[in-house]
Scaffold this motif. Structure first.
Motif, PDB file in Angstrom:
ATOM      1  N   ASP A   7       0.914  -1.290  -0.020  1.00 26.55           N
ATOM      2  CA  ASP A   7       0.087  -0.072   0.016  1.00 26.55           C
ATOM      3  C   ASP A   7       0.773   1.293  -0.076  1.00 26.55           C
ATOM      4  O   ASP A   7       0.535   2.294  -0.688  1.00 26.55           O
ATOM      5  CB  ASP A   7      -1.099   0.119   1.023  1.00 26.55           C
ATOM      6  N   MET A   8       1.854   1.260   0.575  1.00 25.68           N
ATOM      7  CA  MET A   8       2.798   2.246   0.764  1.00 25.68           C
ATOM      8  C   MET A   8       3.583   2.691  -0.515  1.00 25.68           C
ATOM      9  O   MET A   8       3.582   3.773  -0.906  1.00 25.68           O
ATOM     10  CB  MET A   8       3.800   2.378   2.083  1.00 25.68           C
ATOM     11  N   LEU A   9       3.906   1.581  -1.045  1.00 27.52           N
ATOM     12  CA  LEU A   9       4.829   1.927  -2.344  1.00 27.52           C
ATOM     13  C   LEU A   9       3.684   2.209  -3.453  1.00 27.52           C
ATOM     14  O   LEU A   9       4.101   2.943  -4.249  1.00 27.52           O
ATOM     15  CB  LEU A   9       5.512   0.528  -2.739  1.00 27.52           C
ATOM     16  N   GLY A  50      11.118   2.052   3.771  1.00 24.70           N
ATOM     17  CA  GLY A  50      11.764   0.771   4.498  1.00 24.70           C
ATOM     18  C   GLY A  50      10.370   0.436   5.490  1.00 24.70           C
ATOM     19  O   GLY A  50       9.512   1.245   5.787  1.00 24.70           O
ATOM     20  N   GLY A  51      10.605  -0.564   6.118  1.00 20.99           N
ATOM     21  CA  GLY A  51       9.587  -1.221   6.992  1.00 20.99           C
ATOM     22  C   GLY A  51       9.963  -2.582   7.469  1.00 20.99           C
ATOM     23  O   GLY A  51      10.800  -3.086   7.385  1.00 20.99           O
ATOM     24  N   SER A  52       9.300  -2.982   8.652  1.00 20.25           N
ATOM     25  CA  SER A  52       9.603  -4.064   9.231  1.00 20.25           C
ATOM     26  C   SER A  52       8.120  -4.527   9.826  1.00 20.25           C
ATOM     27  O   SER A  52       7.430  -3.815  10.504  1.00 20.25           O
ATOM     28  CB  SER A  52      10.468  -3.671  10.338  1.00 20.25           C
ATOM     29  N   ALA A  66       2.193  -6.681  13.490  1.00 20.36           N
ATOM     30  CA  ALA A  66       2.295  -5.157  13.362  1.00 20.36           C
ATOM     31  C   ALA A  66       3.444  -4.869  12.540  1.00 20.36           C
ATOM     32  O   ALA A  66       4.193  -5.335  12.420  1.00 20.36           O
ATOM     33  CB  ALA A  66       2.504  -4.850  14.833  1.00 20.36           C
ATOM     34  N   PHE A  67       2.926  -3.672  11.932  1.00 15.22           N
ATOM     35  CA  PHE A  67       3.843  -3.368  10.757  1.00 15.22           C
ATOM     36  C   PHE A  67       4.306  -1.818  11.189  1.00 15.22           C
ATOM     37  O   PHE A  67       3.591  -0.965  11.693  1.00 15.22           O
ATOM     38  CB  PHE A  67       3.240  -3.042   9.437  1.00 15.22           C
ATOM     39  N   GLY A  68       5.589  -1.373  11.047  1.00 13.25           N
ATOM     40  CA  GLY A  68       6.008  -0.044  11.130  1.00 13.25           C
ATOM     41  C   GLY A  68       7.089   0.232   9.910  1.00 13.25           C
ATOM     42  O   GLY A  68       7.768  -0.613   9.542  1.00 13.25           O
ATOM     43  N   GLY A  69       6.717   1.252   9.473  1.00 16.27           N
ATOM     44  CA  GLY A  69       7.504   1.821   8.218  1.00 16.27           C
ATOM     45  C   GLY A  69       7.213   3.222   7.876  1.00 16.27           C
ATOM     46  O   GLY A  69       6.560   3.940   8.502  1.00 16.27           O
TER      47      GLY A  69
END
Length: 137
Positions: A7-9, A50-52, A66-69
């Motif tokens: 979604d972010m990209l 970036g993300g994780s 859970a996602f952080g980016g």
């Protein structure tokens, strides 16, 4: 359900497509007194993301991690030249960027200095080394 990175990209790529419109690089023609001026620009874009995923101890298999980016982008639009259309003739007029550093200023000055030195050397070759001999002849 799509992963948050996708979604972010996708969102970022859509914004980049919006920026890279042809009118950004070759601007809209401007009519001034029978002369048409078309601005031409250089578009530079830098992008990073970036993300994780973060797993939790009490996470159930049906729940996603859970996602952080994050993402960041820089854009630079620099005028390069103008196309001048007048009486059916097209002329390209470059936009000279001022030298940003001392080294660039020196490099810009070198052709002028070389021309002046060649002019001085050329004048010295034209004048006789011993004018008294030429006057006696």
């Amino acid at each position: 359900m799509a992963h948050p990175v996708s979604d972010m990209l996708n969102t970022t790529m859509q914004k980049i497509r919006d920026l890279m419109d042809a009118n950004t690089v070759v601007g809209n023609p401007i009519e001034v007194g029978g002369v048409t001026v078309v601005p031409v620009c250089k578009l530079s874009i830098g992008y990073g993301s970036g993300g994780s995923d973060f797993a939790q101890k009490s996470q159930k298999p049906e729940n996603p991690n859970a996602f952080g980016g994050g993402a960041g982008m820089g854009v630079s639009i620099t005028p390069v030249s103008f196309l001048i259309v007048q009486n059916g003739n097209v002329k390209v007029v470059p936009v000279e960027q001022p030298a940003a550093t001392t080294v660039e200023r020196v490099i810009d000055m070198v052709p002028g200095v070389v021309d002046k030195v060649q002019g001085i050397v050329g004048k010295n070759k034209e004048t006789p080394e011993n004018p008294e001999i030429d006057q006696e002849a």
